[in-house]
Enzyme design. Structure first.
Site, PDB file in Angstrom:
ATOM      1  N   ASN A 172       8.817 -14.993   7.885  1.00 50.25           N
ATOM      2  CA  ASN A 172       8.187 -13.834   8.535  1.00 50.25           C
ATOM      3  C   ASN A 172       7.341 -14.405   9.667  1.00 50.25           C
ATOM      4  OD1 ASN A 172       6.719 -11.629   9.315  1.00 50.25           O
ATOM      5  ND2 ASN A 172       5.986 -11.106   7.267  1.00 50.25           N
ATOM      6  N   ARG A 230      12.461 -11.778   8.719  1.00 48.26           N
ATOM      7  CA  ARG A 230      11.938 -10.419   8.800  1.00 48.26           C
ATOM      8  C   ARG A 230      11.794 -10.042  10.276  1.00 48.26           C
ATOM      9  NH1 ARG A 230       6.015  -8.102   8.634  1.00 48.26           N
ATOM     10  NH2 ARG A 230       6.507  -5.926   8.244  1.00 48.26           N
ATOM     11  N   HIS A 244       7.742  -0.625   7.104  1.00 47.32           N
ATOM     12  CA  HIS A 244       7.678  -1.018   5.676  1.00 47.32           C
ATOM     13  C   HIS A 244       8.991  -0.702   4.955  1.00 47.32           C
ATOM     14  CE1 HIS A 244       3.069  -0.193   5.971  1.00 47.32           C
ATOM     15  NE2 HIS A 244       3.286  -1.493   6.105  1.00 47.32           N
ATOM     16  N   HIS A 286       3.341   3.051  -0.025  1.00 44.07           N
ATOM     17  CA  HIS A 286       2.991   1.662   0.306  1.00 44.07           C
ATOM     18  C   HIS A 286       1.601   1.709   0.950  1.00 44.07           C
ATOM     19  CE1 HIS A 286       4.015  -2.526   1.780  1.00 44.07           C
ATOM     20  NE2 HIS A 286       2.948  -2.222   2.489  1.00 44.07           N
ATOM     21  N   LEU A 287       0.578   1.403   0.142  1.00 46.90           N
ATOM     22  CA  LEU A 287      -0.802   1.572   0.602  1.00 46.90           C
ATOM     23  C   LEU A 287      -1.492   0.210   0.676  1.00 46.90           C
ATOM     24  CD1 LEU A 287      -1.722   4.600  -1.733  1.00 46.90           C
ATOM     25  CD2 LEU A 287      -0.597   4.653   0.511  1.00 46.90           C
ATOM     26  N   ASN A 315      -3.449  -2.525   3.995  1.00 47.85           N
ATOM     27  CA  ASN A 315      -4.247  -2.423   5.216  1.00 47.85           C
ATOM     28  C   ASN A 315      -3.510  -1.523   6.210  1.00 47.85           C
ATOM     29  OD1 ASN A 315      -6.639  -3.006   6.463  1.00 47.85           O
ATOM     30  ND2 ASN A 315      -5.789  -4.774   7.533  1.00 47.85           N
ATOM     31  N   ARG A 318      -6.519   1.531  11.521  1.00 46.74           N
ATOM     32  CA  ARG A 318      -5.760   2.456  12.373  1.00 46.74           C
ATOM     33  C   ARG A 318      -6.103   3.896  12.015  1.00 46.74           C
ATOM     34  NH1 ARG A 318      -0.010  -0.147  10.998  1.00 46.74           N
ATOM     35  NH2 ARG A 318      -0.958  -2.162  10.635  1.00 46.74           N
ATOM     36  N   GLY A 330      -1.392  -3.637  -1.454  1.00 43.85           N
ATOM     37  CA  GLY A 330      -2.758  -4.039  -1.829  1.00 43.85           C
ATOM     38  C   GLY A 330      -3.574  -2.953  -2.511  1.00 43.85           C
ATOM     39  N   GLY A 361      -2.370   0.231  -3.448  1.00 46.48           N
ATOM     40  CA  GLY A 361      -1.551   0.894  -4.460  1.00 46.48           C
ATOM     41  C   GLY A 361      -1.447   0.108  -5.753  1.00 46.48           C
ATOM     42  N   GLU A 411       8.572  -8.022  -0.698  1.00 46.50           N
ATOM     43  CA  GLU A 411       9.413  -7.902   0.500  1.00 46.50           C
ATOM     44  C   GLU A 411      10.252  -9.158   0.719  1.00 46.50           C
ATOM     45  OE1 GLU A 411       5.702  -6.372   2.338  1.00 46.50           O
ATOM     46  OE2 GLU A 411       7.059  -5.336   3.709  1.00 46.50           O
TER      47      GLU A 411
END
Ligand code: AMP
Length: 400
Positions: free
Chosen positions: A7, A95, A184, A212-213, A215, A245, A334, A336, A388
């Site tokens: 990645n 990735r 994601h 998918h929760l 940052n 964000r 992170g 979730g 992932e």
């Protein structure tokens, strides 16, 4: 078969070497501050086993090619290495954040694929150049290994036009390519497959909402195993409130700020991507700090929590309407995976939707894949650790 997952960002490379017979990580880590005077190198060999060993090194990493040399030397090192030499690596999975409309599935890398990733740079100026550097370097260093690009956007290419188009003049889509891509995707795909396996529902029959929760956060509606809508848009800025964000806001706020504060467009975009979200609301972007501050009576932190949970719940409500039937709701990443308070509050008072969380199961997760709903809950609520890298490795193996 051993597959190396890469990645590669603009100044960092995350890597993981996976033994596909056991799907275990043999060695993994991250290189940061590529191109700076002092680079940081982290390496774990045999993580999570009795042979685990960690190395932390500070040394200059001049460019991505130098970084890949570091990775190879760590993986083949006499003391802490896990393979003999570069030929032990059968394939490399890369990735890539943005595949545009062209890539609906992973792609075996050749010149045409490399060129297409380059052509997508305007859509992902912060991400695709780093991925491209990693790919070009790996092609050079590992000429015998099969190399595959796995795109974050590919899983969402099944979203229908009514959900991926914006209500803008048609030419902005046909000529400028403005549309929802979603991100994601590798994580949402992994979650979908794991949930289907666990619940023993055929993968092409499962309907779920994947949260998918982290940052960065995105919520996806999956129907019959396929993504049919997702909260992130043309860029990862749209959707729910995130660490730094803003998520979705009225687009007219941008011209209002430009007209009334003298901020440039670039400054406004920096504000929306790096200084907003939870950080903008209360000064912290890590949920652990926010819970501590809220418990100490910090009202801004309390409001940030309320707003965060509200923004998740609005998507859950919307995606119930999109899907009709929902087999399960899955929390991952992170927040979730780790924040039982958020999970409980997100699911509170949703009995009419068939959602009932068991407080004890929610607090004490039994495994990397756990059900936290009550036995009588019509909709299963699950927590699944996303992986992932493993998903990239599986797709790489499938393709080669
Ligand atoms: P990710 O982007 O998936 O790595 O998620 C990072 C975010 O997860 C952090 O910013 C925290 O808000 C959250 N997080 C990580 N660990 C915990 C934890 N133990 N409890 C609550 N939140 C956590």
């Amino acid at each position: 078969m051993k597959i190396l997952v890469i990645n590669s960002g603009s100044s960092s490379i995350k890597y993981k070497l996976i033994d596909m017979d056991t799907e275990a990580s043999l060695g993994e880590g991250v290189l940061e501050r590529i191109g700076e005077a002092k680079g940081k190198i982290l390496y774990h060999s045999h993580p999570g086993t009795s042979r685990a060993l960690t190395k932390k090194i500070e040394a200059p990493i001049s460019d991505h090619s130098h970084g890949m040399e570091w990775i190879l030397s760590l993986l083949t090192d006499a003391e802490s290495g896990v393979i003999e030499n570069r030929t032990s690596i059968s394939a490399i999975g890369h990735r890539v954040v943005q595949g545009g409309e062209k890539f609906k599935a992973p792609a075996l890398i050749d010149d045409a694929v490399t060129e297409s990733i380059r052509a997508n740079i305007p859509l992902a100026p912060l991400h695709n150049p780093g991925a491209l550097s990693g790919i070009i370097t790996a092609l050079d260093m590992f000429p015998e290994a099969g190399q595959v690009a796995v795109f974050d956007t590919a899983f969402h290419q099944t979203i229908p036009a009514k959900a991926y188009r914006y209500a803008l003049p048609d030419r902005l889509y046909t000529e400028a390519g403005v549309r929802r891509f979603g991100f994601h995707g590798t994580s949402h795909r992994y979650i979908t497959r794991e949930a289907a396996d666990y619940l023993e529902i055929p993968p092409d029959k499962i309907n779920l909402i994947s949260l998918h929760l982290g940052n960065g956060s995105s919520i996806t509606a999956v129907s019959g195993g396929k993504s049919v809508d997702t909260s992130m848009g043309m860029t990862p800025l749209e959707g729910v409130i995130m660490g730094t964000r803003s998520g979705s806001i009225d687009p007219a706020i941008i011209s209002y700020l430009a007209d009334n504060t003298g901020m440039s467009l670039e400054e406004i975009m920096t504000l929306l991507t790096q200084e907003s979200g939870l950080k903008g609301l209360c000064g912290y972007n890590d949920l652990r700090d926010i819970h501590r501050a809220a418990a100490a009576g910090n009202e801004q932190a309390e409001l940030a929590l309320d707003m965060l949970i509200y923004s998740y719940r609005k998507y859950i409500g919307a995606y119930f309407a999109v899907l009709g039937r929902v087999d399960c709701l899955v929390f991952t990443a992170g927040i979730g995976e780790n924040d039982s308070v958020i999970r409980e509050r997100v699911c509170r008072n949703l009995e009419t939707f068939g959602i009932e969380v068991d407080p004890e199961r929610n607090r004490d997760l039994s495994d990397t894949c756990s059900i936290i709903s009550t036995s009588s809950s019509r909709v299963k609520v699950m927590v699944i650790s996303t992986n992932e890298e493993l998903e990239i490795a599986r797709q790489t193996q499938m393709l080669i």
